[in-house]
Scaffold this motif. Structure first.
Motif, PDB file in Angstrom:
ATOM      1  N   MET A   1       0.837  -1.179   0.000  1.00 53.17           N
ATOM      2  CA  MET A   1       0.000   0.000   0.000  1.00 53.17           C
ATOM      3  C   MET A   1       0.887   1.250   0.000  1.00 53.17           C
ATOM      4  O   MET A   1       1.880   1.324   0.706  1.00 53.17           O
ATOM      5  CB  MET A   1      -0.899  -0.011   1.238  1.00 53.17           C
ATOM      6  N   GLN A   2       0.509   2.223  -0.799  1.00 54.69           N
ATOM      7  CA  GLN A   2       1.294   3.456  -0.891  1.00 54.69           C
ATOM      8  C   GLN A   2       1.154   4.273   0.389  1.00 54.69           C
ATOM      9  O   GLN A   2       0.077   4.374   0.962  1.00 54.69           O
ATOM     10  CB  GLN A   2       0.808   4.301  -2.062  1.00 54.69           C
ATOM     11  N   LYS A   3       2.278   4.841   0.795  1.00 57.77           N
ATOM     12  CA  LYS A   3       2.267   5.745   1.946  1.00 57.77           C
ATOM     13  C   LYS A   3       2.159   7.155   1.413  1.00 57.77           C
ATOM     14  O   LYS A   3       2.996   7.602   0.624  1.00 57.77           O
ATOM     15  CB  LYS A   3       3.529   5.583   2.780  1.00 57.77           C
ATOM     16  N   ILE A   4       1.120   7.858   1.835  1.00 58.08           N
ATOM     17  CA  ILE A   4       0.872   9.225   1.386  1.00 58.08           C
ATOM     18  C   ILE A   4       0.850  10.124   2.607  1.00 58.08           C
ATOM     19  O   ILE A   4       0.152   9.847   3.583  1.00 58.08           O
ATOM     20  CB  ILE A   4      -0.461   9.319   0.617  1.00 58.08           C
ATOM     21  N   ARG A   5       1.640  11.186   2.520  1.00 57.46           N
ATOM     22  CA  ARG A   5       1.739  12.122   3.651  1.00 57.46           C
ATOM     23  C   ARG A   5       1.764  13.542   3.107  1.00 57.46           C
ATOM     24  O   ARG A   5       2.168  13.778   1.977  1.00 57.46           O
ATOM     25  CB  ARG A   5       3.028  11.862   4.428  1.00 57.46           C
ATOM     26  N   PRO A   6       1.387  14.499   3.945  1.00 55.11           N
ATOM     27  CA  PRO A   6       1.504  15.899   3.519  1.00 55.11           C
ATOM     28  C   PRO A   6       2.974  16.316   3.465  1.00 55.11           C
ATOM     29  O   PRO A   6       3.796  15.830   4.248  1.00 55.11           O
ATOM     30  CB  PRO A   6       0.742  16.673   4.587  1.00 55.11           C
ATOM     31  N   PRO A  27       8.792   4.012  -1.388  1.00 57.37           N
ATOM     32  CA  PRO A  27       8.734   5.476  -1.401  1.00 57.37           C
ATOM     33  C   PRO A  27       7.543   5.992  -0.591  1.00 57.37           C
ATOM     34  O   PRO A  27       6.576   5.279  -0.347  1.00 57.37           O
ATOM     35  CB  PRO A  27       8.552   5.820  -2.884  1.00 57.37           C
ATOM     36  N   VAL A  28       7.663   7.245  -0.171  1.00 58.27           N
ATOM     37  CA  VAL A  28       6.562   7.954   0.481  1.00 58.27           C
ATOM     38  C   VAL A  28       6.137   9.067  -0.481  1.00 58.27           C
ATOM     39  O   VAL A  28       6.972   9.842  -0.951  1.00 58.27           O
ATOM     40  CB  VAL A  28       6.978   8.545   1.847  1.00 58.27           C
ATOM     41  N   PHE A  29       4.858   9.111  -0.780  1.00 56.76           N
ATOM     42  CA  PHE A  29       4.315  10.126  -1.683  1.00 56.76           C
ATOM     43  C   PHE A  29       3.872  11.318  -0.847  1.00 56.76           C
ATOM     44  O   PHE A  29       3.136  11.166   0.130  1.00 56.76           O
ATOM     45  CB  PHE A  29       3.141   9.545  -2.479  1.00 56.76           C
ATOM     46  N   GLY A  34      -3.319  18.653  -0.816  1.00 54.39           N
ATOM     47  CA  GLY A  34      -4.091  17.483  -1.211  1.00 54.39           C
ATOM     48  C   GLY A  34      -3.775  16.919  -2.581  1.00 54.39           C
ATOM     49  O   GLY A  34      -4.406  15.959  -3.014  1.00 54.39           O
ATOM     50  N   VAL A  35      -2.799  17.491  -3.257  1.00 57.39           N
ATOM     51  CA  VAL A  35      -2.441  17.046  -4.598  1.00 57.39           C
ATOM     52  C   VAL A  35      -1.012  16.497  -4.557  1.00 57.39           C
ATOM     53  O   VAL A  35      -0.138  17.076  -3.912  1.00 57.39           O
ATOM     54  CB  VAL A  35      -2.526  18.215  -5.612  1.00 57.39           C
TER      55      VAL A  35
END
Length: 115
Positions: A1-6, A27-29, A34-35
């Protein structure tokens, strides 16, 4: 699962983001408002990605070359070319004994995987 952070987590929680990318190897996106904005990854993950990309590019080049020529190589020709390349790059010394060459080739392959 992709890691998405601000993206603000780089400033506020840098150590946590760094630990995430090193422990997971993924990787961390990062997002900005929010984009999707950028991707952060460890140096090891980046090196592996570059290696995979270069191998893929070489395979594409080989496929294109195979489409434009009817020349095909036997396994013996391929091994001879590899041995010649290894000898000329000083990874293994020149040898005329096939058993000795096979052993030295195996040793060179092991050494190159541990670099």
């Amino acid at each position: 699962m992709q890691k998405i952070r601000p993206v603000s987590d780089l400033r506020n929680k840098f150590t946590e983001v760094s630990c995430d990318v090193h422990k997971s190897g993924e990787p961390v996106f990062l997002t900005k408002n929010g984009v999707g904005d950028m991707v952060v990854m460890s140096m090891e993950a980046f090196a592996a990605l570059e290696f995979d990309s270069s191998v893929y590019t070489k395979l594409q080049d080989a496929e294109r070359e195979a489409e434009t020529t009817s020349k095909r190589y036997s396994p013996d020709e391929v091994l001879a070319a590899i041995r010649s390349t290894l000898e000329s790059s000083a990874l293994i010394p020149h040898s005329t004994d096939d058993a000795d060459m096979t052993q030295r080739t195996t040793e060179a392959q092991r050494a190159s995987t541990h670099v």
